[in-house]
Design a protein around this motif. Structure first.
Motif, short mmCIF file in Angstrom:
data_model
loop_
_atom_site.label_atom_id
_atom_site.label_comp_id
_atom_site.label_asym_id
_atom_site.label_seq_id
_atom_site.Cartn_x
_atom_site.Cartn_y
_atom_site.Cartn_z
N GLU A 72 30.54 -8.75 -22.39
CA GLU A 72 30.40 -7.61 -21.47
C GLU A 72 31.50 -7.63 -20.42
O GLU A 72 32.02 -6.59 -20.04
CB GLU A 72 29.02 -7.66 -20.80
N GLU A 73 31.88 -8.83 -19.95
CA GLU A 73 32.95 -8.93 -18.96
C GLU A 73 34.27 -8.42 -19.53
O GLU A 73 35.04 -7.75 -18.85
CB GLU A 73 33.11 -10.39 -18.50
N GLY A 74 34.52 -8.74 -20.79
CA GLY A 74 35.73 -8.25 -21.44
C GLY A 74 35.70 -6.75 -21.62
O GLY A 74 36.70 -6.06 -21.38
N ARG A 75 34.55 -6.23 -22.04
CA ARG A 75 34.44 -4.78 -22.24
C ARG A 75 34.63 -4.02 -20.94
O ARG A 75 35.12 -2.89 -20.92
CB ARG A 75 33.08 -4.43 -22.86
N ARG A 76 34.25 -4.65 -19.81
CA ARG A 76 34.39 -3.98 -18.51
C ARG A 76 35.84 -3.60 -18.21
O ARG A 76 36.09 -2.66 -17.49
CB ARG A 76 33.88 -4.88 -17.39
#
Length: 880
Positions: free
Chosen positions: A634-638
């Motif tokens: 999720e941090e990467g997708r952000r």
């Protein structure tokens, strides 16, 4: 230099009948022939490195040169064979345990200068710059092994703002990635040079540590021991005791019989002619290198003269070659050369009056006037910036060369011309979409240089024509790759808007996560440690915490991400939890900071797409690479949230193919069960799981589905039962049973996977649905590792390559339909199997419909192409 030769020449085209690769040997030998011919040295010596593990630098700093990629298997044996070639040539070679090749060069330079010689050092290691004096110069390769300019003291001063003697001081402060020597955080070459010049060198800088303020001053004081270590390690030895004297190196002469026998073994033909030409035969000398006879160049005086030249070429079947020279600012075109068989013109675009420019513009836009170029996409953008269009381009040699040899490392004109035509094109005289041409007001010289380049492009295009026909790649060039270049040029020009405040917010958030993870990591072990140091991590993990050992490597036990993830799953240790969080967040912050540097004045990022990097046909993105933004966390997708819709547009639209590679697998294998599942709109992995585990579809658990998904994709990439067991963390027996059950149920997949490798071994290549070929000579290699690697490539190239062809067809369809419907919406990004568009106000319904239709009909498969559509104010929102 041998490694540069290896990467400059394609391994698939340089191998003997028994499977020995020879590209490094060929490139190294060719380079040395050219250097001897150009520089005419009286004394020659070649120095070789020994194993890193035996050098004094490695003894002092175990991580010296750590992190380098493993030596490619195709390089195996080539260094020893280069040494044999040198021996037969009569050229002395030296290697010294405990020292590196550049230490040997440094000692030879000192010996030569003392004896009154002019010394030329040929090295791809920047540490050699410290050796430059009034009598010692470095020939430092700029590209491959064909462009090796001379670096003198003035060149070092101009590039690095320090003297050659101070270069090692600069490198100590900045660090050297190639040697795994970290520099002072936040200190770049300019800052380091400023300090060196202010305080008279590194010693002066270290004596004035307290006088240097700001964060960089703090960083310097914190890393002063690393700087001192760097300086000790990068200082080259000039006083080694060598086994040879200068007299031993004088006037080497080849042993013709020994060289003939060795070149027969290596299956070299033309290179022996070139080498022997250095030592006598004038007849051979004249045949050593081909030349391209460019026609006389005319600089037209005005519209009438230019029009007459262009009209004289009208109706001729052969294409003319066009080459551009870049302007001083930005990507515009400054000049243009047009070459046909019997004449050539050079046009300085800045000096043309309106009438002449109109004549040129009409010709450039004329589809019936066939043109060949090198760097079509760059030319489209350069001419567009001057308001000029470009039609009728039938060949881009950087792409046709790629279609012929998709595994080459580079498709720059100089490399292609040397490899295919044995013609030299220097960087100083070649732009060709990539190389610079300097203008100094000498129109005649500039015209001659640009016309020469265009003539080489024309000759190369003609040379490629028969090979394109032989490989049945002509249609791919004209109906797919060249049209895609035009689409990509538009996408690069458009760029994508960036939300800078959101970017800064994410960077700040990550900094907090990094600091917190570091504190918690320290707390878990009771003391501080450098979380970026593999050596210190090894001590903590395996000595202090006594965790299970990971894979053994030269410097101890690996601390790479995969190993630590596995260790975390086994032990759950808090230090590992925080270390992994620290690493992940640090990588994301570094990515964001890099992306921020790429934002241009218009508030957008304009990536550059390349069609000739991935051998499978995939489009790649660089400067910056937008295809490596992580999507698993999720941090990467952000991070995708910083890519936003522009003012005046309604939203971003993401269109992504669902399971395209598995759909291609179903089509190519013809497996009735898989085809039916896709035609019925089933969840493929759940359907396969139901058949393998013999349970109803609704009872397939998430764990079952994950195993099936991993196996289904893995099979297309040559995954073995052992590899599957490692990936799923199950026993090899269970993995073998899983695969057997899969193939028992889906026999056509098994037959296809077996057949595609067998057929490739017969044909020598694999092909995609569109006929894109990839030649694989290693399929018949006697080297088991090379052969098995080629077999894996044979398995996945048709699938990956077909996916690449399909997304390109989809791009062409979407681009054309947007124009046909008069819509203002535009395509911005292509990332793997996904297209990102910017939708103009009121056009959302129409764009969703046309994108779904065009992507869904981009290939005629036995299964439907499913397209997932998402919209939102940012790329992140559109992807959810």
């Amino acid at each position: 230099m041998a490694f540069r030769a290896f990467f400059a020449l394609p391994a698939d085209k340089f191998s003997t009948a028994n499977g020995q690769h020879t590209n490094a040997i060929h490139g190294f030998t060719s380079m040395l022939i050219n250097l001897i011919k150009e520089q005419k040295p009286t004394h020659i010596c070649v120095a070789f490195d020994v194993s890193d593990d035996t050098t004094h630098r490695k003894a002092e700093y175990s991580e010296y040169k750590g992190g380098r990629n493993e030596t490619p298997r195709e390089m195996s044996g080539q260094i020893d064979l280069i040494d044999k070639v040198m021996g037969a040539w009569g050229i002395k070679t030296i290697k010294l345990p405990g020292y590196e090749a550049d230490d040997i060069l440094a000692t030879l330079a000192a010996m030569g200068e003392k004896a009154g010689f002019e010394v030329l050092l040929v090295s791809g290691d920047r540490d050699a710059f410290q050796l430059i004096t009034d009598n010692v110069f470095v020939l430092y390769p700029r590209k491959g092994v064909s462009d090796i300019p001379r670096m003198d003291a003035a060149a070092i001063q101009e590039k690095y703002f320090v003297t050659p003697a101070q270069y090692s001081d600069l490198a100590a402060l900045v660090g050297e990635t190639a040697d795994n020597l970290p520099g002072v955080p936040g200190v770049g070459p300019k800052t380091a040079a400023k300090w060196i010049n202010l305080y008279g060198g590194l010693e002066g800088v270290l004596e004035h540590l307290d006088a240097i303020g700001g964060k960089v001053g703090d960083a310097l004081r914190e890393n002063v021991e690393d700087v001192k270590r760097n300086r000790r390690l990068n200082r080259l030895h000039t006083d080694l005791e060598l086994p040879l004297t200068l007299d031993d190196l004088a006037e080497p002469r080849p042993d013709e019989a020994a060289l003939e026998a060795l070149f027969d073994e290596l299956e070299f033909k033309t290179i022996r002619t070139r080498l022997f030409a250095l030592y006598g035969s004038e007849e051979v000398e004249s045949a050593e290198r081909e030349t391209i006879a460019a026609p006389d160049v005319v600089i037209p005086a005005g519209a009438a003269e230019l029009g007459a030249f262009l009209a004289a070429g009208a109706g001729k079947t052969s294409a003319v070659a066009v080459d551009l020279a870049p302007g001083r600012i930005g990507e515009d075109a400054a000049a243009l050369a047009i070459v046909r068989d019997d004449a050539a013109v050079y046009i300085d675009l800045a000096t043309q009056d309106a009438a002449a420019e109109n004549v040129l513009a009409d010709w450039l836009r004329d589809e019936s006037s066939s043109k060949v170029m090198h760097g079509y996409k760059a030319a489209l953008k350069a001419l567009s910036s001057r308001g000029l269009g470009l039609e009728g381009v039938v060949d881009d040699t950087s792409i046709s060369g790629y279609l012929i040899q998709p595994d080459r490392r580079t498709y720059e004109l100089a490399e292609l011309a040397q490899h295919h035509l044995n013609v030299s094109v220097s960087a100083e005289t070649s732009k060709a979409g990539q190389l610079e041409l300097a203008f100094d007001g000498d129109d005649a010289a500039a015209a001659g240089a640009l016309v020469h380049v265009a003539a080489v492009v024309q000759a190369l295009s003609r040379h490629f024509a028969s090979e394109l026909t032989e490989r049945k790649a002509g249609d791919l060039l004209t109906t797919l790759e060249l049209p895609v270049s035009r689409v990509l040029a538009d996408m690069e020009t458009a760029g994508i808007a960036i939300d800078l405040p959101r970017m800064d917010e994410q960077i700040a958030d990550l900094a907090k996560v990094i600091d917190n993870a570091q504190e918690l990591a320290f707390a878990a072990i009771g003391h501080e440690v450098n979380l970026g140091s593999p050596k210190q991590l090894q001590t903590v993990l395996f000595d202090e915490l006594e965790l299970p050992k990971t894979k053994k490597i030269k410097s101890g036990y690996t601390t790479d991400a995969a190993s630590l993830k596995n260790l975390l799953e086994k032990t759950g240790h808090e230090f590992l939890v925080q270390l992994m969080a620290h690493r992940e967040s640090s990588k994301l912050r570094q990515m964001l900071e890099s992306l921020k540097k790429s934002v241009t004045e218009d508030g957008r990022i304009h990536t550059t797409y390349a069609q000739n990097v991935a051998a499978t046909g995939r489009i790649s993105s660089n400067n910056p690479n937008l295809q490596n933004i992580p999507i698993r966390s999720e941090e990467g997708r952000r991070v995708r949230g910083i890519f936003v819709v522009s003012d005046g547009y309604e939203c971003l639209l993401s269109a992504d193919y669902s399971q395209i590679e598995m759909r291609i697998m179903a089509h190519l294998s013809g497996d009735a069960g898989l085809i039916q599942a896709y035609q019925d709109g089933e969840d493929l992995h759940r359907f396969v799981g139901s058949n393998i585990f013999h349970v109803p579809t609704e009872e397939v658990t998430s764990a079952m589905r994950s195993k099936v998904k991993a196996m289904s994709y893995g099979l297309a990439y040559g995954l073995t039962s052992f590899g599957l067991s490692k990936q799923l963390e199950i026993s090899v027996d269970e993995a073998r049973t899983l695969m057997k059950d899969y193939f028992d149920r889906f026999g056509a997949v098994r037959d296809y996977l077996r057949g595609v490798v067998d057929q490739a071994r017969v044909d020598g290549y694999t092909a995609t649905i569109e006929g894109r070929r990839r030649y694989l000579p290693d399929l018949t290699s006697t080297d088991r590792q090379l052969r098995e690697n080629a077999e894996r490539i044979a398995l996945n190239s048709p699938i990956q390559g077909s996916a690449a062809d399909i997304i390109k067809r989809a791009m062409l369809g979407v681009h054309a339909e947007l124009a046909a419907q008069g819509l203002k919406s535009r395509m911005l990004l292509q990332v793997h199997d996904e297209l990102v568009l910017e939708v103009a106000a009121g056009e959302r319904v129409a764009v969703e419909k046309l994108v779904t239709e065009q992507m869904g009909s981009a290939a005629d498969l036995s299964v439907p192409l499913d397209v997932q559509i998402g919209v939102g104010p940012s790329w992140y929102d559109a992807g959810h």
